[in-house]
Every structure is written in structure tokens, then in C-alpha cells.
Scaffold this motif. Sequence first.
Motif, PDB file in Angstrom:
ATOM      1  N   ASN A 165      79.859 -48.622  38.088  1.00  0.00           N
ATOM      2  CA  ASN A 165      80.846 -47.741  38.707  1.00  0.00           C
ATOM      3  C   ASN A 165      80.224 -46.367  38.984  1.00  0.00           C
ATOM      4  O   ASN A 165      80.685 -45.337  38.493  1.00  0.00           O
ATOM      5  N   ILE A 166      79.166 -46.373  39.815  1.00  0.00           N
ATOM      6  CA  ILE A 166      78.418 -45.162  40.144  1.00  0.00           C
ATOM      7  C   ILE A 166      78.634 -44.820  41.614  1.00  0.00           C
ATOM      8  O   ILE A 166      79.174 -45.625  42.386  1.00  0.00           O
ATOM      9  N   VAL A 167      78.192 -43.640  42.013  1.00  0.00           N
ATOM     10  CA  VAL A 167      78.536 -43.126  43.336  1.00  0.00           C
ATOM     11  C   VAL A 167      78.031 -44.036  44.451  1.00  0.00           C
ATOM     12  O   VAL A 167      78.713 -44.218  45.470  1.00  0.00           O
ATOM     13  N   GLU A 168      76.856 -44.651  44.299  1.00  0.00           N
ATOM     14  CA  GLU A 168      76.329 -45.501  45.365  1.00  0.00           C
ATOM     15  C   GLU A 168      77.253 -46.681  45.639  1.00  0.00           C
ATOM     16  O   GLU A 168      77.581 -46.974  46.800  1.00  0.00           O
ATOM     17  N   ASN A 169      77.661 -47.390  44.566  1.00  0.00           N
ATOM     18  CA  ASN A 169      78.552 -48.545  44.750  1.00  0.00           C
ATOM     19  C   ASN A 169      79.946 -48.120  45.199  1.00  0.00           C
ATOM     20  O   ASN A 169      80.583 -48.791  46.024  1.00  0.00           O
ATOM     21  N   ARG A 170      80.431 -47.017  44.673  1.00  0.00           N
ATOM     22  CA  ARG A 170      81.764 -46.542  45.051  1.00  0.00           C
ATOM     23  C   ARG A 170      81.808 -46.170  46.536  1.00  0.00           C
ATOM     24  O   ARG A 170      82.796 -46.425  47.234  1.00  0.00           O
ATOM     25  N   PHE A 171      80.719 -45.568  47.031  1.00  0.00           N
ATOM     26  CA  PHE A 171      80.647 -45.180  48.440  1.00  0.00           C
ATOM     27  C   PHE A 171      80.592 -46.411  49.337  1.00  0.00           C
ATOM     28  O   PHE A 171      81.290 -46.490  50.364  1.00  0.00           O
ATOM     29  N   LEU A 172      79.782 -47.405  48.971  1.00  0.00           N
ATOM     30  CA  LEU A 172      79.717 -48.627  49.769  1.00  0.00           C
ATOM     31  C   LEU A 172      81.068 -49.334  49.803  1.00  0.00           C
ATOM     32  O   LEU A 172      81.507 -49.805  50.863  1.00  0.00           O
ATOM     33  N   LEU A 173      81.743 -49.399  48.667  1.00  0.00           N
ATOM     34  CA  LEU A 173      83.046 -50.073  48.609  1.00  0.00           C
ATOM     35  C   LEU A 173      84.075 -49.335  49.461  1.00  0.00           C
ATOM     36  O   LEU A 173      84.863 -49.965  50.188  1.00  0.00           O
ATOM     37  N   ALA A 174      84.083 -48.015  49.417  1.00  0.00           N
ATOM     38  CA  ALA A 174      85.024 -47.247  50.237  1.00  0.00           C
ATOM     39  C   ALA A 174      84.734 -47.441  51.724  1.00  0.00           C
ATOM     40  O   ALA A 174      85.654 -47.478  52.548  1.00  0.00           O
ATOM     41  N   THR A 175      83.461 -47.584  52.088  1.00  0.00           N
ATOM     42  CA  THR A 175      83.103 -47.808  53.490  1.00  0.00           C
ATOM     43  C   THR A 175      83.530 -49.190  53.939  1.00  0.00           C
ATOM     44  O   THR A 175      83.992 -49.374  55.080  1.00  0.00           O
ATOM     45  N   ILE A 176      83.389 -50.184  53.069  1.00  0.00           N
ATOM     46  CA  ILE A 176      83.900 -51.526  53.381  1.00  0.00           C
ATOM     47  C   ILE A 176      85.402 -51.460  53.657  1.00  0.00           C
ATOM     48  O   ILE A 176      85.903 -52.054  54.627  1.00  0.00           O
ATOM     49  N   ASP A 177      86.132 -50.737  52.824  1.00  0.00           N
ATOM     50  CA  ASP A 177      87.580 -50.596  53.027  1.00  0.00           C
ATOM     51  C   ASP A 177      87.881 -49.957  54.381  1.00  0.00           C
ATOM     52  O   ASP A 177      88.820 -50.364  55.070  1.00  0.00           O
ATOM     53  N   ARG A 213      77.961 -37.022  47.676  1.00  0.00           N
ATOM     54  CA  ARG A 213      76.533 -36.726  47.574  1.00  0.00           C
ATOM     55  C   ARG A 213      75.849 -37.802  46.738  1.00  0.00           C
ATOM     56  O   ARG A 213      76.296 -38.124  45.649  1.00  0.00           O
ATOM     57  N   TRP A 214      74.784 -38.342  47.273  1.00  0.00           N
ATOM     58  CA  TRP A 214      73.966 -39.289  46.522  1.00  0.00           C
ATOM     59  C   TRP A 214      72.509 -38.898  46.712  1.00  0.00           C
ATOM     60  O   TRP A 214      72.137 -38.332  47.731  1.00  0.00           O
ATOM     61  N   GLN A 215      71.714 -39.209  45.735  1.00  0.00           N
ATOM     62  CA  GLN A 215      70.327 -38.784  45.745  1.00  0.00           C
ATOM     63  C   GLN A 215      69.415 -39.991  45.931  1.00  0.00           C
ATOM     64  O   GLN A 215      69.412 -40.907  45.108  1.00  0.00           O
ATOM     65  N   PRO A 216      68.645 -40.055  47.042  1.00  0.00           N
ATOM     66  CA  PRO A 216      67.718 -41.179  47.195  1.00  0.00           C
ATOM     67  C   PRO A 216      66.612 -41.118  46.143  1.00  0.00           C
ATOM     68  O   PRO A 216      65.949 -40.098  45.992  1.00  0.00           O
ATOM     69  N   THR A 217      66.444 -42.210  45.426  1.00  0.00           N
ATOM     70  CA  THR A 217      65.430 -42.294  44.384  1.00  0.00           C
ATOM     71  C   THR A 217      64.732 -43.657  44.468  1.00  0.00           C
ATOM     72  O   THR A 217      65.140 -44.542  45.236  1.00  0.00           O
ATOM     73  N   ARG A 218      63.706 -43.825  43.659  1.00  0.00           N
ATOM     74  CA  ARG A 218      63.023 -45.112  43.590  1.00  0.00           C
ATOM     75  C   ARG A 218      63.972 -46.183  43.066  1.00  0.00           C
ATOM     76  O   ARG A 218      63.907 -47.347  43.486  1.00  0.00           O
ATOM     77  N   ARG A 222      66.723 -49.908  47.362  1.00  0.00           N
ATOM     78  CA  ARG A 222      67.292 -51.020  48.146  1.00  0.00           C
ATOM     79  C   ARG A 222      68.657 -50.687  48.728  1.00  0.00           C
ATOM     80  O   ARG A 222      69.171 -51.418  49.582  1.00  0.00           O
ATOM     81  N   TYR A 223      69.260 -49.590  48.308  1.00  0.00           N
ATOM     82  CA  TYR A 223      70.560 -49.163  48.830  1.00  0.00           C
ATOM     83  C   TYR A 223      70.429 -48.176  49.993  1.00  0.00           C
ATOM     84  O   TYR A 223      71.429 -47.870  50.654  1.00  0.00           O
ATOM     85  N   HIS A 224      69.250 -47.649  50.239  1.00  0.00           N
ATOM     86  CA  HIS A 224      69.120 -46.522  51.162  1.00  0.00           C
ATOM     87  C   HIS A 224      69.677 -46.812  52.558  1.00  0.00           C
ATOM     88  O   HIS A 224      70.439 -46.021  53.118  1.00  0.00           O
ATOM     89  N   SER A 225      69.274 -47.944  53.154  1.00  0.00           N
ATOM     90  CA  SER A 225      69.713 -48.246  54.525  1.00  0.00           C
ATOM     91  C   SER A 225      71.226 -48.367  54.608  1.00  0.00           C
ATOM     92  O   SER A 225      71.863 -47.830  55.536  1.00  0.00           O
ATOM     93  N   ALA A 226      71.825 -49.071  53.641  1.00  0.00           N
ATOM     94  CA  ALA A 226      73.280 -49.243  53.656  1.00  0.00           C
ATOM     95  C   ALA A 226      73.996 -47.912  53.464  1.00  0.00           C
ATOM     96  O   ALA A 226      75.012 -47.638  54.121  1.00  0.00           O
TER      97      ALA A 226
END
Length: 397
Positions: A165-177, A213-218, A222-226
Motif C-alpha cells: 500500500n505504497i504511493v506507486e501502487n496507489r497511483f496506478l490503481l487510481a489511474t486504472i479507476d 510525488r513518487w521518486q524513481p529509484t532502482r 519496473r514501474y517507471h514507464s507505467a
Amino acid sequence: MQPVDGVIRLTETGRGSSCRVDLSADQARLLHESRVVDVTGGPKSWLIKSRSVVGVARVGDLEVWITPKISISRLLFLVGYSSNPDVWREGEIGLDEAAGLVPTVAQLFARQVETAIAPGLLRGYRTEHQSSYVMRGRLNVARQVTHHHGRVVPFEVEHDDYTPNIVENRFLLATIDRLLRLPGIGVARFALEEQRSAMGSLVDPWAGSLIPRWQPTRLNNRYHSALRLAEVIWRASSPEYGPGSVQVSGFFFTMWKVFEDFITIALGERLLTATRIGHVDFQYHCKLDDEDEVNLYPDLVWWSNGKVSAVVDAKYKVEHKRDRNGLLFQILSYCVALDTKAGHLVYARSDQPSSRFTVKHAGIELHLHSVDLATSSLDDLRRQLDFLADKVSGNQR
């Protein structure tokens, strides 16, 4: 004719850029005030003509579908490049664009989400706050005092959970909605609904109205493009007041803004890379008059050796000679206000050569440049921008 199922279909340019439809007075008024399209005629039959908006816009009980004149992959490249020039590559899209803008974007996003979450949802540490009768984690003294006024229990505790339940997954889920609420997303709906079901039990969708806000990291590579495509989707689908005063929702891009942002970012980047001296200012605020009453905001100002060497303005459409003349006067006012001898007007067109006008008694040169956004290859688009940067910097006369 009547709109089919409440949908008006147009193209950005060409023969399909206008149509005549039967509308009520209220429908015509809302469309006119939205400024998504031009509306003339009446009292029953109205001529609807596209402006500079592409995509799908909801206005009242009508939907307006406007197909862009450039490819969808090129459009997404232009939009994405303005946000992050280092990561957007047109060739990554690779989809059949015949279905239209919204279905193509939805299908692309579904594919990128699948790639991102296929190995499992990304997890990370997230600080959780809660009231508890059991001490778990750390006591939050400030919350304890303000919430319970000296009582010992319950405890106001905080602890770090290793959770999806972190910002990356929450953002993707909200975009799907968001995509699932759009009309006409086509076959991507099934994949998005499956992803929504898989993520929904573990992740709370992002609830804010602003892009998180999300921070691209190593770790989240694999989430960067999405995530970057999610940012584009949010900018294009946020319910907002459109160009006019009427609330407009849907999924749409304002092409003059896309063009202006792309030209200024790409040109500014090339000027700094090619010359390695000077600097650029975007939307530079200056005054035309000694009384400081007339405000000017040129799109790009190029500084060299401590003074303004050139000023640039980007305009998506220059359809008539009278439009060109008015814009030349605008560029001239920038040059006068900034005490420079070189002004450049850049516009989107494929069949117009560059031209130059020397202002009488002033020694100011005004340059017109066209950029072909629909050129067949990105290499050619880059060459056009390199040539433009040479002109603005003075490396090529």
C-alpha cells in the motif's frame, strides 16, 4: 443531423474538422462556452468546428471526439517529453492506433501495468498511525497529548509496515479507476478490470486530486514507464474547467499547450547543450513601457554574455496572413522590451519554409520557422530542432 448516441465526431484538421448537427439551444450554449469547439448557426442546426483540443471531452450531455492530425504515438511523445525529456521514446508504444486516442492509451497503460506488477506488487515501508490499547511500535507523544489530554490509554502509536500500500501502487490503481470511468476505452477494459480486482484488495487508491510525488529509484525501476504514462493520463483526464467557463471532463489535450511546452523545453535543452554558455528563461516576465503597465511573457528568452540574445515564441496555428502579421508585431514588442535584435516565431506546419523580416529603422530581424510534427521519423524532428537551435543561438545565419 443528430449526434449519434450523443457523440459528435470530428478530426483536428481537414474535411472532417467540422460538421452540422441538430442541437438544443442549451447544448449549443454549453459547447460554445466550453471553447472545446467553435459553434455557429442556429436556432436548431449548428455548425460545429474543431479548435485545438483533441481527445474526448464531455460537455453537458454530449461527448465530443476529436482525432489528432498527428499519430497518437507522436502526440504521447510530445506530451511526455515536456515532462521528462530523458525517458520518453516514441518507439516504445508499438500499438495499432486505428481504434483512436482513448482506446490506444488505455491499452498501452494496461500493458505497462501488467509488465510492472507481473513479478508481484512492489512493497515498501510506510509509516502507519493508529490508536491502540497495545503498545506496538513507537509512541507519538504529540498525538498522545493532543488527542487524550493526559490519559494513558489508548496509546497513539506509529510503526513502519512493509506493505504494497505504497504511493506507486496507489497511483496506478487510481489511474486504472480513471480510465475505467472514461467512455470508449475498448478491449482494454477487461485487462484493467482484472488489474483493478488484483490490486484492490491490497491497495487503497490515491485519493488526492493532484498527481502524487513518487521518486524513481532502482527498486521501482519496473514501474517507471507505467507511472510516467499515469502522469500523462491524469493531466489529460482531470475534471476541470476547460478552455472556457464551462466544466469539461474526459480525456483531452490542448494542442497549442502541447506544442508550446514541447518547443520551449526541447529548444531550451538544445541551446544549453550546443553552446554550453548562457541560459534560458521560460515565460519570462518583462515590461513593455517605462510606466510598467504593460506585461509581456515571451515563451523563451535566450541569454548570452549577460544580455538577451534572442526571444522565441511558439504558436501552434498560423492560419492566415493577418494572424502572421499580428504575431510578428507581438515578437517585435518582445524585442523592443528586452533590447534585442533577434526575434523568432515557431509554429507547427509542414509546407512553409523559414523566412526573415528586417524591421525598418530598427535593425531588428524577425524570423519565422515551421516545425513539422508529423514528420515520419523522430530523427527528422530532432534535426529540425537542432537547425532551429543553431538559428536562435546565432551559429547559423
